[in-house]
Design a protein around this motif. Structure first.
Motif, mmCIF file in Angstrom:
data_model
loop_
_atom_site.group_PDB
_atom_site.id
_atom_site.type_symbol
_atom_site.label_atom_id
_atom_site.label_comp_id
_atom_site.label_asym_id
_atom_site.label_seq_id
_atom_site.Cartn_x
_atom_site.Cartn_y
_atom_site.Cartn_z
ATOM 1 N N VAL A 111 0.796 -1.513 -0.136
ATOM 2 C CA VAL A 111 -0.431 0.209 0.233
ATOM 3 C C VAL A 111 1.180 1.065 0.134
ATOM 4 O O VAL A 111 0.454 2.255 -0.795
ATOM 5 C CB VAL A 111 -1.493 0.421 0.685
ATOM 6 N N PHE A 112 1.804 1.442 1.251
ATOM 7 C CA PHE A 112 2.674 3.024 1.070
ATOM 8 C C PHE A 112 3.166 2.471 -0.227
ATOM 9 O O PHE A 112 3.677 4.418 -0.760
ATOM 10 C CB PHE A 112 3.246 2.059 2.425
ATOM 11 N N THR A 113 4.153 1.628 -0.757
ATOM 12 C CA THR A 113 4.596 1.643 -2.505
ATOM 13 C C THR A 113 3.584 2.016 -3.540
ATOM 14 O O THR A 113 3.842 2.937 -4.750
ATOM 15 C CB THR A 113 4.964 0.269 -2.610
ATOM 16 N N LEU A 114 2.609 1.879 -2.989
ATOM 17 C CA LEU A 114 1.641 1.928 -4.172
ATOM 18 C C LEU A 114 1.401 3.637 -3.769
ATOM 19 O O LEU A 114 1.065 4.712 -5.316
ATOM 20 C CB LEU A 114 0.074 1.196 -4.939
ATOM 21 N N LEU A 115 0.769 4.116 -2.592
ATOM 22 C CA LEU A 115 0.247 5.746 -2.665
ATOM 23 C C LEU A 115 1.302 6.119 -2.647
ATOM 24 O O LEU A 115 1.596 7.301 -3.003
ATOM 25 C CB LEU A 115 0.282 5.808 -1.170
ATOM 26 N N GLN A 116 3.110 5.915 -3.168
ATOM 27 C CA GLN A 116 3.916 6.753 -4.401
ATOM 28 C C GLN A 116 3.577 7.717 -5.087
ATOM 29 O O GLN A 116 4.057 8.920 -5.613
ATOM 30 C CB GLN A 116 5.117 6.175 -4.070
ATOM 31 N N TYR A 117 2.810 6.683 -6.391
ATOM 32 C CA TYR A 117 2.368 7.550 -7.154
ATOM 33 C C TYR A 117 1.253 8.770 -6.953
ATOM 34 O O TYR A 117 1.820 9.527 -8.026
ATOM 35 C CB TYR A 117 1.766 6.726 -7.789
ATOM 36 N N ARG A 118 1.182 9.173 -6.153
ATOM 37 C CA ARG A 118 0.536 10.049 -6.492
ATOM 38 C C ARG A 118 1.061 11.170 -4.930
ATOM 39 O O ARG A 118 0.217 12.510 -5.212
ATOM 40 C CB ARG A 118 -1.005 9.621 -5.128
ATOM 41 N N SER A 119 2.420 11.470 -4.980
ATOM 42 C CA SER A 119 3.041 12.294 -4.448
ATOM 43 C C SER A 119 3.135 13.457 -5.320
ATOM 44 O O SER A 119 3.220 12.876 -6.921
ATOM 45 C CB SER A 119 4.336 11.473 -3.947
ATOM 46 N N GLN A 120 2.638 14.116 -4.612
ATOM 47 C CA GLN A 120 3.710 15.742 -5.665
ATOM 48 C C GLN A 120 4.352 16.651 -4.806
ATOM 49 O O GLN A 120 4.848 17.395 -5.267
ATOM 50 C CB GLN A 120 2.002 16.794 -4.896
ATOM 51 N N SER A 121 5.199 16.279 -3.504
ATOM 52 C CA SER A 121 6.650 16.852 -3.347
ATOM 53 C C SER A 121 6.968 15.533 -2.912
ATOM 54 O O SER A 121 7.059 15.060 -3.013
ATOM 55 C CB SER A 121 6.022 17.818 -2.186
ATOM 56 N N PHE A 122 8.793 16.458 -3.043
ATOM 57 C CA PHE A 122 9.787 15.430 -1.996
ATOM 58 C C PHE A 122 9.072 15.277 -0.540
ATOM 59 O O PHE A 122 9.727 14.313 0.106
ATOM 60 C CB PHE A 122 10.838 15.913 -1.703
ATOM 61 N N ALA A 123 8.278 16.176 0.392
ATOM 62 C CA ALA A 123 7.818 15.739 1.590
ATOM 63 C C ALA A 123 7.437 14.312 1.596
ATOM 64 O O ALA A 123 7.200 13.792 2.289
ATOM 65 C CB ALA A 123 7.629 16.561 2.312
ATOM 66 N N GLU A 124 6.176 14.909 1.012
ATOM 67 C CA GLU A 124 4.761 13.919 0.962
ATOM 68 C C GLU A 124 5.900 12.350 0.505
ATOM 69 O O GLU A 124 5.630 11.129 1.305
ATOM 70 C CB GLU A 124 4.336 14.213 -0.270
ATOM 71 N N ILE A 125 6.740 11.882 -0.273
ATOM 72 C CA ILE A 125 7.189 10.694 -1.213
ATOM 73 C C ILE A 125 8.076 10.211 -0.379
ATOM 74 O O ILE A 125 8.217 8.818 0.252
ATOM 75 C CB ILE A 125 7.817 10.623 -2.472
ATOM 76 N N ALA A 126 9.019 11.433 0.377
ATOM 77 C CA ALA A 126 9.801 10.576 1.706
ATOM 78 C C ALA A 126 9.188 9.775 3.006
ATOM 79 O O ALA A 126 9.822 9.089 3.026
ATOM 80 C CB ALA A 126 11.109 12.398 1.766
ATOM 81 N N THR A 127 8.128 10.708 3.385
ATOM 82 C CA THR A 127 7.068 9.974 4.115
ATOM 83 C C THR A 127 6.753 9.044 3.908
ATOM 84 O O THR A 127 6.776 7.825 4.480
ATOM 85 C CB THR A 127 5.777 10.715 4.841
ATOM 86 N N TYR A 128 6.236 8.251 2.728
ATOM 87 C CA TYR A 128 6.113 7.096 2.391
ATOM 88 C C TYR A 128 7.461 6.204 1.766
ATOM 89 O O TYR A 128 6.353 5.472 2.743
ATOM 90 C CB TYR A 128 5.440 7.178 1.238
ATOM 91 N N ARG A 129 8.152 6.883 1.645
ATOM 92 C CA ARG A 129 9.698 5.621 1.771
ATOM 93 C C ARG A 129 9.763 5.503 3.212
ATOM 94 O O ARG A 129 10.269 4.436 2.737
ATOM 95 C CB ARG A 129 10.255 6.679 0.633
ATOM 96 N N PHE A 130 9.778 6.202 3.950
ATOM 97 C CA PHE A 130 9.693 6.314 5.387
ATOM 98 C C PHE A 130 9.204 4.925 5.997
ATOM 99 O O PHE A 130 9.677 3.771 6.569
ATOM 100 C CB PHE A 130 9.967 7.246 6.143
ATOM 101 N N PHE A 131 7.638 4.964 5.629
ATOM 102 C CA PHE A 131 6.744 3.876 6.383
ATOM 103 C C PHE A 131 6.580 2.897 5.686
ATOM 104 O O PHE A 131 7.074 1.512 5.914
ATOM 105 C CB PHE A 131 5.136 4.799 6.403
#
Length: 131
Positions: A111-131
């Protein structure tokens, strides 16, 4: 003086000499269940770890506005999430059955890997990546 014959790589026994036929059958079943699952899980983990670098070169840098060392930070956050995440799961493993925890963690990871597609900024994708 007796010597133990040297075993070559192709003559290594899979089972112990004192294993019963039932134990050998159980070991075979266990191996045929676990080895493919672990192979696929490790392969997917490797792809997941390597893909951000491929995506960075393929246009993620421009799309999300990466600058400077943010790719290094991005990859470090993934490793940090893995290390920090081990602490609570060590305690969960003693309280909850593994047959729920491991598939649940695989689903959450997906789920967290799939959520990365909707990232709009570095902070958002970095948060998904951390979790």
């Amino acid at each position: 003086m007796s010597t133990v014959p040297k075993k070559t790589w192709y003559k290594i026994q899979w089972y112990s000499d004192d294993d019963t036929p039932e134990e050998r059958k159980f070991i075979l079943k266990l191996d045929t269940l676990l080895v493919p699952y672990l192979l696929v899980a490790y392969w997917i983990k490797h792809i997941d770890q390597a893909n951000p670098s491929n995506a960075y070169v393929g246009g993620m840098k421009e799309e999300l506005g990466f600058y400077g060392n943010e790719l290094v930070t991005f990859n470090t956050l993934f490793s940090l999430g893995v290390v920090v995440g081990q602490i609570p799961f060590v305690f969960l493993f003693t309280y909850l059955p593994m047959y729920w925890i491991i598939p649940g963690m695989d689903i959450a990871w997906g789920v967290f890997t799939l959520l990365q597609y909707r990232s709009q900024s570095f902070a958002e994708i970095a948060t998904y990546r951390f979790f």
